[in-house]
Design a protein around this motif. Structure first.
Motif, PDB file in Angstrom:
ATOM      1  N   ARG A 195       9.548  -0.684   1.585  1.00  0.00           N
ATOM      2  CA  ARG A 195      10.539  -1.654   2.084  1.00  0.00           C
ATOM      3  C   ARG A 195      10.555  -2.854   1.145  1.00  0.00           C
ATOM      4  O   ARG A 195      10.027  -3.932   1.437  1.00  0.00           O
ATOM      5  N   TYR A 196      11.182  -2.657   0.006  1.00  0.00           N
ATOM      6  CA  TYR A 196      11.141  -3.650  -1.058  1.00  0.00           C
ATOM      7  C   TYR A 196      11.751  -4.991  -0.630  1.00  0.00           C
ATOM      8  O   TYR A 196      11.192  -6.058  -0.907  1.00  0.00           O
ATOM      9  N   ALA A 197      12.928  -4.950   0.050  1.00  0.00           N
ATOM     10  CA  ALA A 197      13.627  -6.204   0.372  1.00  0.00           C
ATOM     11  C   ALA A 197      12.773  -7.087   1.281  1.00  0.00           C
ATOM     12  O   ALA A 197      12.763  -8.310   1.147  1.00  0.00           O
ATOM     13  N   GLU A 198      12.067  -6.453   2.191  1.00  0.00           N
ATOM     14  CA  GLU A 198      11.203  -7.206   3.109  1.00  0.00           C
ATOM     15  C   GLU A 198      10.070  -7.876   2.328  1.00  0.00           C
ATOM     16  O   GLU A 198       9.719  -9.031   2.572  1.00  0.00           O
ATOM     17  N   LEU A 199       9.515  -7.118   1.394  1.00  0.00           N
ATOM     18  CA  LEU A 199       8.435  -7.660   0.555  1.00  0.00           C
ATOM     19  C   LEU A 199       8.966  -8.797  -0.327  1.00  0.00           C
ATOM     20  O   LEU A 199       8.296  -9.819  -0.516  1.00  0.00           O
ATOM     21  N   LEU A 200      10.172  -8.604  -0.837  1.00  0.00           N
ATOM     22  CA  LEU A 200      10.779  -9.637  -1.684  1.00  0.00           C
ATOM     23  C   LEU A 200      10.952 -10.953  -0.916  1.00  0.00           C
ATOM     24  O   LEU A 200      10.718 -12.031  -1.459  1.00  0.00           O
ATOM     25  N   GLU A 201      11.379 -10.838   0.348  1.00  0.00           N
ATOM     26  CA  GLU A 201      11.528 -12.059   1.163  1.00  0.00           C
ATOM     27  C   GLU A 201      10.205 -12.809   1.238  1.00  0.00           C
ATOM     28  O   GLU A 201      10.155 -14.033   1.096  1.00  0.00           O
ATOM     29  N   ILE A 202       9.124 -12.071   1.449  1.00  0.00           N
ATOM     30  CA  ILE A 202       7.801 -12.711   1.550  1.00  0.00           C
ATOM     31  C   ILE A 202       7.421 -13.313   0.202  1.00  0.00           C
ATOM     32  O   ILE A 202       6.954 -14.452   0.115  1.00  0.00           O
ATOM     33  N   GLY A 203       7.669 -12.565  -0.882  1.00  0.00           N
ATOM     34  CA  GLY A 203       7.343 -13.056  -2.220  1.00  0.00           C
ATOM     35  C   GLY A 203       8.128 -14.314  -2.558  1.00  0.00           C
ATOM     36  O   GLY A 203       7.585 -15.283  -3.098  1.00  0.00           O
ATOM     37  N   ARG A 204       9.410 -14.316  -2.219  1.00  0.00           N
ATOM     38  CA  ARG A 204      10.239 -15.486  -2.536  1.00  0.00           C
ATOM     39  C   ARG A 204       9.791 -16.725  -1.754  1.00  0.00           C
ATOM     40  O   ARG A 204       9.833 -17.837  -2.264  1.00  0.00           O
ATOM     41  N   ARG A 223       0.814  -1.221   0.000  1.00  0.00           N
ATOM     42  CA  ARG A 223       0.000   0.000   0.000  1.00  0.00           C
ATOM     43  C   ARG A 223       0.847   1.269   0.000  1.00  0.00           C
ATOM     44  O   ARG A 223       0.373   2.336  -0.385  1.00  0.00           O
ATOM     45  N   ALA A 224       2.107   1.148   0.444  1.00  0.00           N
ATOM     46  CA  ALA A 224       2.982   2.333   0.445  1.00  0.00           C
ATOM     47  C   ALA A 224       3.453   2.686  -0.964  1.00  0.00           C
ATOM     48  O   ALA A 224       3.870   3.811  -1.229  1.00  0.00           O
ATOM     49  N   CYS A 225       3.396   1.728  -1.877  1.00  0.00           N
ATOM     50  CA  CYS A 225       3.894   1.970  -3.240  1.00  0.00           C
ATOM     51  C   CYS A 225       2.861   2.740  -4.065  1.00  0.00           C
ATOM     52  O   CYS A 225       1.704   2.345  -4.144  1.00  0.00           O
ATOM     53  N   VAL A 226       3.325   3.837  -4.666  1.00  0.00           N
ATOM     54  CA  VAL A 226       2.416   4.651  -5.488  1.00  0.00           C
ATOM     55  C   VAL A 226       2.686   4.416  -6.988  1.00  0.00           C
ATOM     56  O   VAL A 226       2.296   5.209  -7.825  1.00  0.00           O
ATOM     57  N   HIS A 227       3.360   3.341  -7.287  1.00  0.00           N
ATOM     58  CA  HIS A 227       3.769   2.910  -8.642  1.00  0.00           C
ATOM     59  C   HIS A 227       4.253   4.045  -9.552  1.00  0.00           C
ATOM     60  O   HIS A 227       3.905   4.132 -10.724  1.00  0.00           O
TER      61      HIS A 227
END
Ligand code: SF4
Ligand code: SF4
Length: 399
Positions: free
Chosen positions: A93-102, A23-27
């Motif tokens: 916090r992209y890296a945190e999201l990436l961990e969840i995605g991976r 939700r923080a991402c405004v693309h």
């Protein structure tokens, strides 16, 4: 960004955290401008904004195998360099999201046998300090039998002697790291000597375990938590007796500094927080001291590892210390870009890793430096394998 994550997922801490980050991402796409894989491949899905959309899809429609497979391809190609986090104006916090995605990708797809074996081998061998040290020693002896992608990470013999221990009032714990201890043990030996001259005792962490970064990058959450927990127990016991826990490998340092997040809700969460707060990159600790040149070279090109500049947000400190010692720091264009090392990335994606290394070396050597300095073992060995210019840890330049 609007999200519609499944209620079952929103009932979990990782689901709620992913929702918050999405939700923080405004693309806006500003992050694409500094993403190395987007620059190389020009594909929206190989940039941070595209990957964020892919992770959103994974979390909203978890039962579509084809979209999970596509997401895996593009998430695998991510270096986890975090340049996108530095660039993002919304603090995503992209890296945190990436961990969840991976983790969702690993749960939702099966990799081929060869890929599974390689990943298992890496998570088994690299974090075992003694085993890896023996294998690295054998590798040096039999390097003529090994493929170039492995021998390029095996430098020749070095001086690894620490000063004779003397009990001091000022003490620090020195993280040895599993890969660094095998490939560049001279770095910590040199730091221990530097500290000794300043009246500070450097103490080894005897029961130190892997920091967990390697397993984390390979989305092996169980193994990552297991090794982090062992490390927390070993390090927390030392905290009362030392001023700080120091890391000379910025890739390990950034992971240990985030132990409180990685072990949130765990029975060792309290100790994890204590350890995370006590951990410093060596540059943060040494900035108060003055050093002299240890070499007769003058011109240094500094390559700030992503884990230092993006992960730990430490910029300009190493350069100031080196200048203070009398070195001339040459200008390096696009210093924010990853060199392609990125943990196990250079072994799993050797083509992209070599391309990024060539580009990085072109920029690093443009002003004809005498030496390239860096702050992480992975970058040091990866860059060193692609150039005749000596590549050293910046600690090795000081006395
Ligand atoms: S810069 Fe930040 S807000 Fe903009 S698209 Fe990238 S992650 Fe989203
Ligand atoms: S971590 Fe690096 S490679 Fe991955 S999306 Fe962000 S900038 Fe690109």
């Amino acid at each position: 960004m609007r999200t519609e994550l499944a209620p079952s997922l929103l009932a979990t801490p990782e689901g709620r955290r992913a929702d918050e980050i999405l939700r923080a991402c405004v693309h806006c796409g500003f992050c694409n401008a500094t993403c190395p894989t987007y620059q190389q491949l020009g594909d929206e899905l190989d940039g941070p904004r595209g990957r964020i959309y892919l992770i959103k899809g994974l979390l909203e429609y978890p039962d579509e195998p084809e979209s999970v497979r596509i997401a895996r391809t593009h998430l695998d190609r991510c270096l986890t360099c975090r340049a996108c986090e530095t660039t993002c104006p919304s603090g995503v916090r992209y890296a945190e999201l990436l961990e969840i995605g991976r983790m969702r990708v690993e749960d939702g797809t099966h990799r081929g046998l060869g890929a599974r074996l390689l990943r298992r081998l890496l998570t088994f061998v690299l974090p075992r300090r003694r085993l890896f040290r023996v294998l690295a020693g054998l590798g040096r002896s039999f390097r003529w039998m090994l493929p170039g992608v492995l021998t390029s990470h095996l430098p020749a013999g070095v001086n690894t002697r620490w000063p004779v221990p003397v009990a001091r009032q000022r003490r620090v714990a020195l993280l040895q790291g599993c890969v660094q201890d095998a490939l560049t043990p001279q770095v910590n030996a040199q730091l221990a000597s530097l500290l000794d001259r300043k009246g500070i005792e450097a103490v080894r962490v005897e029961d130190e375990s892997c920091c967990g970064a390697l397993a984390l990058h390979l989305a092996d959450q169980d193994r990552a938590q297991e090794t982090m927990t062992r490390n927390v127990v070993a390090l927390a016991a030392m905290v009362p007796d030392v001023e700080a826990i120091l890391s000379t490998a910025s890739g390990c340092g950034v992971t240990v500094k985030e132990y409180d997040r990685h072990l949130a809700g765990h029975e060792r969460a309290g100790e994890a927080k204590v350890v995370a707060e006590a951990t410093r990159d060596v540059a943060e600790y040494l900035r108060e001291f003055q050093f002299d040149k240890r070499t007769d070279v003058d011109r240094v090109a500094f390559q700030p590892p992503c884990s230092l500049q993006h992960g730990q947000a430490i910029t300009g400190v190493v350069e100031d210390i080196l200048r203070g010692a009398g070195y001339e720091l040459v200008a390096v264009a696009d210093a924010h870009l990853c060199c392609g090392s990125a943990g196990t990335y250079s072994l799993l994606h050797s083509g992209m890793a070599r391309t990024l290394r060539s580009e990085k070396l072109r920029r690093l050597t443009a002003a004809r430096p005498h030496v390239i300095a860096t702050a992480n073992v992975g970058c040091q060995t990866h860059l060193g394998a692609g150039t005749n210019v000596p590549v050293m840890h910046w600690i090795e330049l000081l006395r």
